[in-house]
Design a protein around this motif. Structure first.
Motif, PDB file in Angstrom:
ATOM      1  N   ARG A 178     -31.778 -24.340  -1.809  1.00  0.00           N
ATOM      2  CA  ARG A 178     -31.397 -24.549  -3.209  1.00  0.00           C
ATOM      3  C   ARG A 178     -31.447 -23.247  -4.001  1.00  0.00           C
ATOM      4  O   ARG A 178     -30.611 -23.010  -4.880  1.00  0.00           O
ATOM      5  CB  ARG A 178     -32.297 -25.609  -3.852  1.00  0.00           C
ATOM      6  N   GLU A 179     -32.437 -22.427  -3.703  1.00  0.00           N
ATOM      7  CA  GLU A 179     -32.521 -21.135  -4.375  1.00  0.00           C
ATOM      8  C   GLU A 179     -31.262 -20.301  -4.126  1.00  0.00           C
ATOM      9  O   GLU A 179     -30.723 -19.677  -5.041  1.00  0.00           O
ATOM     10  CB  GLU A 179     -33.747 -20.367  -3.880  1.00  0.00           C
ATOM     11  N   LEU A 180     -30.801 -20.305  -2.876  1.00  0.00           N
ATOM     12  CA  LEU A 180     -29.607 -19.536  -2.525  1.00  0.00           C
ATOM     13  C   LEU A 180     -28.366 -20.143  -3.154  1.00  0.00           C
ATOM     14  O   LEU A 180     -27.451 -19.421  -3.583  1.00  0.00           O
ATOM     15  CB  LEU A 180     -29.459 -19.472  -1.007  1.00  0.00           C
ATOM     16  N   GLN A 181     -28.308 -21.460  -3.208  1.00  0.00           N
ATOM     17  CA  GLN A 181     -27.138 -22.120  -3.806  1.00  0.00           C
ATOM     18  C   GLN A 181     -27.018 -21.786  -5.284  1.00  0.00           C
ATOM     19  O   GLN A 181     -25.914 -21.608  -5.812  1.00  0.00           O
ATOM     20  CB  GLN A 181     -27.239 -23.631  -3.599  1.00  0.00           C
ATOM     21  N   VAL A 182     -28.161 -21.689  -5.965  1.00  0.00           N
ATOM     22  CA  VAL A 182     -28.151 -21.343  -7.386  1.00  0.00           C
ATOM     23  C   VAL A 182     -27.643 -19.921  -7.597  1.00  0.00           C
ATOM     24  O   VAL A 182     -26.919 -19.641  -8.555  1.00  0.00           O
ATOM     25  CB  VAL A 182     -29.562 -21.524  -7.989  1.00  0.00           C
ATOM     26  N   GLN A 183     -27.991 -19.016  -6.676  1.00  0.00           N
ATOM     27  CA  GLN A 183     -27.502 -17.639  -6.776  1.00  0.00           C
ATOM     28  C   GLN A 183     -25.989 -17.592  -6.642  1.00  0.00           C
ATOM     29  O   GLN A 183     -25.341 -16.745  -7.253  1.00  0.00           O
ATOM     30  CB  GLN A 183     -28.151 -16.774  -5.695  1.00  0.00           C
ATOM     31  N   GLY A 184     -25.440 -18.484  -5.846  1.00  0.00           N
ATOM     32  CA  GLY A 184     -24.013 -18.711  -5.848  1.00  0.00           C
ATOM     33  C   GLY A 184     -23.140 -17.788  -5.047  1.00  0.00           C
ATOM     34  O   GLY A 184     -21.914 -17.807  -5.225  1.00  0.00           O
ATOM     35  N   LEU A 185     -23.679 -16.967  -4.158  1.00  0.00           N
ATOM     36  CA  LEU A 185     -22.803 -16.147  -3.311  1.00  0.00           C
ATOM     37  C   LEU A 185     -21.949 -17.039  -2.424  1.00  0.00           C
ATOM     38  O   LEU A 185     -22.412 -18.080  -1.966  1.00  0.00           O
ATOM     39  CB  LEU A 185     -23.639 -15.222  -2.418  1.00  0.00           C
ATOM     40  N   GLU A 186     -20.729 -16.633  -2.172  1.00  0.00           N
ATOM     41  CA  GLU A 186     -19.883 -17.415  -1.280  1.00  0.00           C
ATOM     42  C   GLU A 186     -19.054 -16.500  -0.400  1.00  0.00           C
ATOM     43  O   GLU A 186     -18.908 -15.307  -0.666  1.00  0.00           O
ATOM     44  CB  GLU A 186     -18.973 -18.358  -2.058  1.00  0.00           C
TER      45      GLU A 186
END
Length: 394
Positions: free
Chosen positions: A262-270
């Motif tokens: 979830r922490e990584l998803q919030v950062q939003g890199l794709e």
């Protein structure tokens, strides 16, 4: 075929021997692995003589390939995880294993793919393929363990000999949460430059390349959309800082309660969700191990990704450290006569005892262990050995 014979076959080709040691790590060339159940990882073979392509797929261990199927049409499957030797079970009809004749009818936890029929990749072709003139390297997916031609991975490779763990596109989609980790920790995909005359909207599709990931600047969105879309966080890093690793206990506990995913998803890199993904060997340590994520790994049938020792690198290192299932020292001792074995064992015990006594003496006397003191210790050890040797010949 005895282990000594296997070694003799490769004496003239050191590189071939090294590769053989990697593959045969932990594999016993004389004793069937069936008694060990579903082994964490082992070298697996298929017998085209006993189980043809039309038959139900089956795999055999190294010992059975050497002893039970000697002279048969055998092909190597490299290694498989959680596999139990099938030799002599119901898949082989009347054929029985010579090493362990009494086996269960079937190993229900074994997983098979078209590799067991001699076919590989999305093209479902054999290897080596006499009809394929392309000199193309094949790379194994660490999830499904199928082998793929590099040209069929859906991505452009750069110096494939330096690539590490690979997950094919099908397995990435099978465990879609891996795409989030890929944006942060995987090797960035190689993108073809835009063709001349084609305009690119910099505001809509601004892409920059770094050594760790590709990041994409998002278009304006609502708060809910912002959570789903990936936005670059320049403070993120593939490596944990010393503060993160050595922080206060309170902070450490707080971190363990937060879902890493979830922490990584919030950062939003794709990154583009297409093609195979290549990872550094350390990437598994970045996976979240909270209860929710553990359930997701099980649901996607990839719980082994949490196990660092599951990697091919760990398996191959074991092969180099313990050739043919034995540590080098034990292999050397086993090749000696009984008297020589006793001399080596007693000598080794005496040396370790002396080192322990030397260390305890330095601690008791508060002495600093210097190079001079260590050299003097070993000189006295050698002198004592020479005195014993001379006494023995008198």
């Amino acid at each position: 075929m005895a282990a000594s014979q296997v070694e003799a076959d490769f004496q003239e080709d050191p590189e071939a021997l090294r590769e053989a040691l990697c593959v045969l790590a932990g594999s016993d060339p004389e004793n069937c692995s069936y008694s060990q159940g579903y082994m964490k990882r082992q070298a697996v073979f298929a017998c085209n003589t006993c189980t043809t392509r039309a038959a139900e797929p089956a795999g055999i261990c190294l010992a059975c390939a050497n002893n039970c199927h000697d002279g048969h049409d055998i092909f190597e499957l490299y290694t498989k995880r959680n596999f139990c030797c099938d030799c002599g079970n119901n898949k082989f009809g009347e054929f029985k294993c010579k090493l362990i004749p009494d086996k269960a009818d079937e190993n229900f936890r074994n997983q098979y793919n078209h590799n067991f029929s001699g076919c590989y990749c999305t093209c479902d072709r054999p290897y080596p393929d006499t009809d394929d003139q392309a000199n193309d390297e094949m790379i194994q997916c660490v999830v499904c363990e199928d082998w793929f031609h590099s040209r069929h991975l859906g991505c452009t490779l750069v110096e494939p000999e330096e690539l590490q763990e690979m997950v094919c596109e099908a397995c990435m989609n099978r465990a879609p949460f891996l795409w989030t980790y890929a944006a942060h920790f995987a090797v960035p995909p190689v993108m073809a430059p835009p063709e001349e005359g084609v305009e690119v909207d910099a505001e809509d599709e601004e892409i920059s390349f770094t050594t760790q990931h590709i990041h994409k600047n998002p278009s304006p969105s609502t708060g809910a959309e912002q959570t789903e879309k990936e936005v670059e966080d320049k403070s993120s890093s593939c490596k944990r800082t010393n503060v993160e690793m050595m922080g206060s206990p309170a902070r450490t506990v707080a971190k363990t309660l937060v879902c890493r995913l979830r922490e990584l998803q919030v950062q939003g890199l794709e990154r583009p969700r297409q093609g195979a993904v290549f990872w550094p060997y350390s990437w598994r340590s970045e996976l979240c191990t909270c209860m929710s994520c553990k359930k997701a790994y099980v649901a996607a049938d990839v719980p082994f990704l949490m196990d660092q020792s599951d990697t091919i690198l760990a398996y191959e290192n074991k092969g180099l450290a313990e050739p043919f299932g034995q540590p080098p020292l034990m292999a050397l001792i086993n090749s000696m006569e009984h008297v020589q074995q006793l001399e080596v064992i007693y000598g080794f015990k005496e040396m370790t005892t002396s080192i322990a006594a030397f260390s305890d003496q330095c601690v008791a006397e508060g002495k600093m262990v210097t190079d001079e003191a260590v050299n003097q210790f070993f000189e006295e050890l050698r002198s004592g050995k020479r005195r014993k040797t001379n006494t023995g010949y008198q």
